[in-house]
Design a protein around this motif. Structure first.
Motif, PDB file in Angstrom:
ATOM      1  N   HIS A 188       9.399  -2.170  30.067  1.00  0.00           N
ATOM      2  CA  HIS A 188       8.132  -1.461  29.902  1.00  0.00           C
ATOM      3  C   HIS A 188       7.036  -2.012  30.801  1.00  0.00           C
ATOM      4  CE1 HIS A 188       9.877   0.504  26.403  1.00  0.00           C
ATOM      5  NE2 HIS A 188      10.375  -0.684  26.104  1.00  0.00           N
ATOM      6  N   SER A 189       7.275  -3.182  31.351  1.00  0.00           N
ATOM      7  CA  SER A 189       6.228  -3.830  32.153  1.00  0.00           C
ATOM      8  C   SER A 189       6.876  -4.704  33.224  1.00  0.00           C
ATOM      9  CB  SER A 189       5.396  -4.732  31.236  1.00  0.00           C
ATOM     10  OG  SER A 189       6.250  -5.762  30.741  1.00  0.00           O
ATOM     11  N   MET A 190       6.038  -5.213  34.115  1.00  0.00           N
ATOM     12  CA  MET A 190       6.530  -6.127  35.149  1.00  0.00           C
ATOM     13  C   MET A 190       7.077  -7.421  34.530  1.00  0.00           C
ATOM     14  SD  MET A 190       6.722  -4.965  38.084  1.00  0.00           S
ATOM     15  CE  MET A 190       6.948  -6.467  39.018  1.00  0.00           C
ATOM     16  N   GLU A 191       6.498  -7.795  33.397  1.00  0.00           N
ATOM     17  CA  GLU A 191       7.002  -9.007  32.711  1.00  0.00           C
ATOM     18  C   GLU A 191       8.445  -8.767  32.281  1.00  0.00           C
ATOM     19  OE1 GLU A 191       3.733  -7.768  31.761  1.00  0.00           O
ATOM     20  OE2 GLU A 191       3.179  -9.132  33.385  1.00  0.00           O
ATOM     21  N   ASP A 192       8.719  -7.534  31.805  1.00  0.00           N
ATOM     22  CA  ASP A 192      10.102  -7.209  31.399  1.00  0.00           C
ATOM     23  C   ASP A 192      11.039  -7.265  32.606  1.00  0.00           C
ATOM     24  OD1 ASP A 192       9.281  -6.796  28.799  1.00  0.00           O
ATOM     25  OD2 ASP A 192       9.080  -4.613  29.024  1.00  0.00           O
ATOM     26  N   VAL A 193      10.548  -6.793  33.773  1.00  0.00           N
ATOM     27  CA  VAL A 193      11.389  -6.837  34.985  1.00  0.00           C
ATOM     28  C   VAL A 193      11.703  -8.299  35.323  1.00  0.00           C
ATOM     29  CG1 VAL A 193      11.493  -6.358  37.482  1.00  0.00           C
ATOM     30  CG2 VAL A 193      10.484  -4.676  35.949  1.00  0.00           C
ATOM     31  N   GLU A 194      10.655  -9.128  35.258  1.00  0.00           N
ATOM     32  CA  GLU A 194      10.853 -10.548  35.615  1.00  0.00           C
ATOM     33  C   GLU A 194      11.770 -11.274  34.633  1.00  0.00           C
ATOM     34  OE1 GLU A 194       6.740 -11.558  36.160  1.00  0.00           O
ATOM     35  OE2 GLU A 194       6.809 -10.328  37.991  1.00  0.00           O
ATOM     36  N   GLN A 239      27.976   7.388  33.985  1.00  0.00           N
ATOM     37  CA  GLN A 239      28.734   8.197  33.020  1.00  0.00           C
ATOM     38  C   GLN A 239      27.849   8.733  31.893  1.00  0.00           C
ATOM     39  OE1 GLN A 239      32.085   5.999  31.620  1.00  0.00           O
ATOM     40  NE2 GLN A 239      33.082   7.837  30.823  1.00  0.00           N
ATOM     41  N   ASN A 240      26.887   7.938  31.475  1.00  0.00           N
ATOM     42  CA  ASN A 240      25.995   8.374  30.391  1.00  0.00           C
ATOM     43  C   ASN A 240      24.705   7.548  30.441  1.00  0.00           C
ATOM     44  OD1 ASN A 240      26.595   5.842  29.119  1.00  0.00           O
ATOM     45  ND2 ASN A 240      28.480   6.762  28.347  1.00  0.00           N
ATOM     46  N   ARG A 241      23.815   7.803  29.512  1.00  0.00           N
ATOM     47  CA  ARG A 241      22.514   7.119  29.531  1.00  0.00           C
ATOM     48  C   ARG A 241      22.644   5.624  29.324  1.00  0.00           C
ATOM     49  NH1 ARG A 241      17.829  10.001  29.719  1.00  0.00           N
ATOM     50  NH2 ARG A 241      16.534   8.283  28.955  1.00  0.00           N
ATOM     51  N   LYS A 242      23.634   5.256  28.497  1.00  0.00           N
ATOM     52  CA  LYS A 242      23.777   3.831  28.214  1.00  0.00           C
ATOM     53  C   LYS A 242      24.164   3.070  29.500  1.00  0.00           C
ATOM     54  CE  LYS A 242      25.948   0.899  24.913  1.00  0.00           C
ATOM     55  NZ  LYS A 242      27.300   0.714  24.477  1.00  0.00           N
ATOM     56  N   THR A 243      25.123   3.618  30.239  1.00  0.00           N
ATOM     57  CA  THR A 243      25.506   2.934  31.484  1.00  0.00           C
ATOM     58  C   THR A 243      24.381   3.045  32.514  1.00  0.00           C
ATOM     59  OG1 THR A 243      26.807   4.888  32.012  1.00  0.00           O
ATOM     60  CG2 THR A 243      28.041   2.923  31.463  1.00  0.00           C
ATOM     61  N   ALA A 244      23.665   4.163  32.485  1.00  0.00           N
ATOM     62  CA  ALA A 244      22.550   4.309  33.433  1.00  0.00           C
ATOM     63  C   ALA A 244      21.478   3.255  33.151  1.00  0.00           C
ATOM     64  CB  ALA A 244      21.957   5.709  33.340  1.00  0.00           C
ATOM     65  N   ALA A 245      21.218   2.983  31.861  1.00  0.00           N
ATOM     66  CA  ALA A 245      20.212   1.976  31.496  1.00  0.00           C
ATOM     67  C   ALA A 245      20.657   0.587  31.959  1.00  0.00           C
ATOM     68  CB  ALA A 245      19.974   1.999  29.990  1.00  0.00           C
ATOM     69  N   HIS A 246      21.957   0.304  31.785  1.00  0.00           N
ATOM     70  CA  HIS A 246      22.500  -0.981  32.278  1.00  0.00           C
ATOM     71  C   HIS A 246      22.366  -1.094  33.787  1.00  0.00           C
ATOM     72  CE1 HIS A 246      25.068  -1.972  28.593  1.00  0.00           C
ATOM     73  NE2 HIS A 246      24.085  -2.841  28.726  1.00  0.00           N
ATOM     74  N   LEU A 247      22.711   0.012  34.446  1.00  0.00           N
ATOM     75  CA  LEU A 247      22.630   0.039  35.905  1.00  0.00           C
ATOM     76  C   LEU A 247      21.201  -0.244  36.356  1.00  0.00           C
ATOM     77  CD1 LEU A 247      23.732   0.793  38.763  1.00  0.00           C
ATOM     78  CD2 LEU A 247      23.186   3.172  38.215  1.00  0.00           C
ATOM     79  N   LEU A 248      20.250   0.401  35.688  1.00  0.00           N
ATOM     80  CA  LEU A 248      18.852   0.236  36.077  1.00  0.00           C
ATOM     81  C   LEU A 248      18.406  -1.220  35.908  1.00  0.00           C
ATOM     82  CD1 LEU A 248      16.423   1.795  37.110  1.00  0.00           C
ATOM     83  CD2 LEU A 248      15.714   2.129  34.747  1.00  0.00           C
ATOM     84  N   GLN A 249      18.863  -1.866  34.835  1.00  0.00           N
ATOM     85  CA  GLN A 249      18.520  -3.293  34.646  1.00  0.00           C
ATOM     86  C   GLN A 249      19.008  -4.120  35.826  1.00  0.00           C
ATOM     87  OE1 GLN A 249      20.520  -4.022  30.941  1.00  0.00           O
ATOM     88  NE2 GLN A 249      18.698  -3.598  29.711  1.00  0.00           N
ATOM     89  N   LYS A 250      20.249  -3.850  36.247  1.00  0.00           N
ATOM     90  CA  LYS A 250      20.824  -4.617  37.361  1.00  0.00           C
ATOM     91  C   LYS A 250      20.063  -4.332  38.660  1.00  0.00           C
ATOM     92  CE  LYS A 250      25.419  -4.295  35.256  1.00  0.00           C
ATOM     93  NZ  LYS A 250      25.796  -5.663  34.872  1.00  0.00           N
ATOM     94  N   LEU A 251      19.767  -3.047  38.861  1.00  0.00           N
ATOM     95  CA  LEU A 251      19.062  -2.677  40.097  1.00  0.00           C
ATOM     96  C   LEU A 251      17.669  -3.298  40.137  1.00  0.00           C
ATOM     97  CD1 LEU A 251      20.056   1.102  40.264  1.00  0.00           C
ATOM     98  CD2 LEU A 251      20.765  -0.656  41.910  1.00  0.00           C
ATOM     99  N   LEU A 252      16.970  -3.253  38.992  1.00  0.00           N
ATOM    100  CA  LEU A 252      15.610  -3.810  38.968  1.00  0.00           C
ATOM    101  C   LEU A 252      15.646  -5.328  39.115  1.00  0.00           C
ATOM    102  CD1 LEU A 252      13.904  -1.640  36.179  1.00  0.00           C
ATOM    103  CD2 LEU A 252      13.430  -1.594  38.639  1.00  0.00           C
ATOM    104  N   TYR A 253      16.729  -5.945  38.648  1.00  0.00           N
ATOM    105  CA  TYR A 253      16.853  -7.393  38.823  1.00  0.00           C
ATOM    106  C   TYR A 253      16.921  -7.733  40.322  1.00  0.00           C
ATOM    107  CZ  TYR A 253      18.529 -12.137  38.858  1.00  0.00           C
ATOM    108  OH  TYR A 253      18.632 -13.474  39.112  1.00  0.00           O
ATOM    109  N   TYR A 254      17.794  -7.046  41.035  1.00  0.00           N
ATOM    110  CA  TYR A 254      17.977  -7.349  42.468  1.00  0.00           C
ATOM    111  C   TYR A 254      16.891  -6.800  43.369  1.00  0.00           C
ATOM    112  CZ  TYR A 254      22.440  -9.509  41.833  1.00  0.00           C
ATOM    113  OH  TYR A 254      23.399 -10.377  41.463  1.00  0.00           O
ATOM    114  N   PHE A 255      16.391  -5.653  42.987  1.00  0.00           N
ATOM    115  CA  PHE A 255      15.406  -4.977  43.852  1.00  0.00           C
ATOM    116  C   PHE A 255      14.105  -4.766  43.074  1.00  0.00           C
ATOM    117  CE2 PHE A 255      19.720  -3.536  45.000  1.00  0.00           C
ATOM    118  CZ  PHE A 255      19.794  -4.021  46.306  1.00  0.00           C
TER     119      PHE A 255
END
Ligand code: DP6
Length: 418
Positions: free
Chosen positions: A362-368, A322-338
């Protein structure tokens, strides 16, 4: 025809976006003219991220029509290319370039041969619909070179004869392909419902899903569905007509809840038709199903849709937030699983990379360090390597001419790809 004397070469270059359907086209009532069994609606994607660029050159020194796609010569003999070439040549007009001393009369275009070079700014191997952008660009750029003055509706009906979904790439924003009623297909054209500025908060994240399987092409898959799926008939006659009206309303009112529900339902029904085909066609894989499940659970836990998903004839997920805020949340979830297989985050998300900043990654540490999405029951399961990469994009504009000759894909001296 020819210019005053000697050899000359004229060129035109165009860029055309790709599109993704939110109400799907699946099934033809006429195979040769490419006439569909139902209307469809799409969003055009930002050409900076997903588009085709094509240069068409004409010269009396060319002995035949030739085409190169992503640098490799391909045959132009196929019926679809031939239909588009014939229809554009039929509408070609007188042309004069005083500077170059070239004058071409309408009737002479048919005697001149063309060289066409095209490239996609996204990997063809990714299995993203490249034919839509490619065929639309072919028609658009050929039309510019041959001084065709027909309106965009007419151009869309020519692009349609190259590939059905290509007719929707003739416009930016939200586009409807009206199936039409006439046998000659003259009323089977695309129309713009709203331009890309109408609803510009939407953010599109594409998950390019790893897959080793060779997929059934849309063309043959839909042919099999028309011949064997009883659900396709019901979908085309009963479901899509009312769904299209509701989708038009949702777009007009920027009603994300309706837009998302209709988009997901229509993608799921398209894949149900594939399953209802004999033999059944499987376009989605386990990764696709996991992404659906993630979005469904999240949408459910929020009580209202945050993200819509849609899948074409392959396993890649197109997610519309719907907007950037939800897209950012979505990306966090996607990067967590994948999470990415290797350590290079910058090639794991392409397109609008600034979304990573919004997601605080910003980094792989943030993804982890990302927290497990609370709505998932088995939060510690991860699927590293199941997504090849993500593309972050938005809605975009329609085709445009690239006037700067230095960006042409054909060398103006040799007439061959640069
Ligand atoms: C699932 O336009 O690729 O992407 O007309 O035979 O060239 P042809 O098929 P094509 O089919 C696209 C099917 C789809 C849905 C859609 O884009 O509407």
């Amino acid at each position: 025809m020819a210019a005053t004397e000697g050899q000359w070469l004229l060129m035109a270059t165009g860029r055309t976006p790709t599109n993704i359907a939110v109400i799907k086209y699946w099934g033809k009532r006429d195979e040769a003219l490419i006439l569909p069994v139902n209307d469809s609606i799409s969003v055009t994607l930002d050409p900076d991220h997903l588009s085709a660029t094509t240069t068409v050159a004409v010269s009396p020194s060319f002995p035949s029509d030739r085409m190169w796609l992503n640098g490799k010569e391909i045959s132009l003999l196929g019926g679809r290319f031939q239909s588009c070439l014939r229809e554009i040549r039929k509408r070609a007009r007188d042309f004069e370039d005083e500077e170059k001393g070239v004058k071409i009369k309408k009737e002479d275009w048919g005697k001149l041969h063309v060289h066409i070079a095209s490239y996609n700014n996204f990997p063809t191997a990714a299995g993203l619909a490249s034919s839509a952008a490619g065929l639309a660009c072919f028609v658009f750029t050929l039309g510019k070179l041959m001084n065709v003055k027909e309106d965009y509706g007419e151009l869309s009906s020519i692009a349609r004869q190259g590939s059905g979904s290509a007719c929707r790439s003739i416009y930016g924003g939200f586009v409807k392909w009206c199936m039409g009623e006439k046998d000659d297909g003259s009323d089977s054209i695309a129309v713009q419902l709203a331009d890309e500025t109408h609803w510009n908060d939407l953010v599109i994240i594409i998950a390019v899903v790893s897959s080793k399987q060779k997929e059934t092409s849309s063309t043959s898959g839909m042919r099999d569905s028309v011949e064997t799926s009883p659900l396709l008939q019901y979908r085309a006659q009963t479901v899509v007509p009312s769904r299209v009206l509701k989708m038009e309303e949702a777009i007009k009112n920027r009603d994300f809840e309706s837009f998302a529900k209709l988009t997901c339902a229509d993608s799921n029904q398209f894949h149900a038709v594939c399953l209802d085909t004999s033999p059944p066609i499987f376009y989605m894989n386990d990764t696709s199903h996991r992404i659906i499940s993630l979005v469904e659970k999240w949408n459910h836990s929020e009580g209202t849709p945050q993200v819509a998903y849609t899948f074409d004839a392959g396993p890649n997920a197109v997610l519309i937030a719907q907007n950037r805020k939800t897209a950012a949340h979505l990306l966090q979830k996607l990067l967590y699983y994948f999470p990415p297989q290797d350590k290079d985050l910058s090639s794991y998300l392409v397109g609008d990379k600034s979304i990573l900043g919004d997601a605080g990654v910003h980094s792989m540490e943030d993804v982890e360090a990302l927290p497990p999405p609370p709505e998932m029951k088995v939060p510690d399961l991860k699927f590293k390597g199941d997504v090849s990469y993500f593309i972050c994009s938005r809605l975009g504009a329609g085709p445009k001419v690239i006037a700067d000759e230095s960006q042409a894909l054909i060398d103006s001296v040799t007439g061959l790809p640069k």
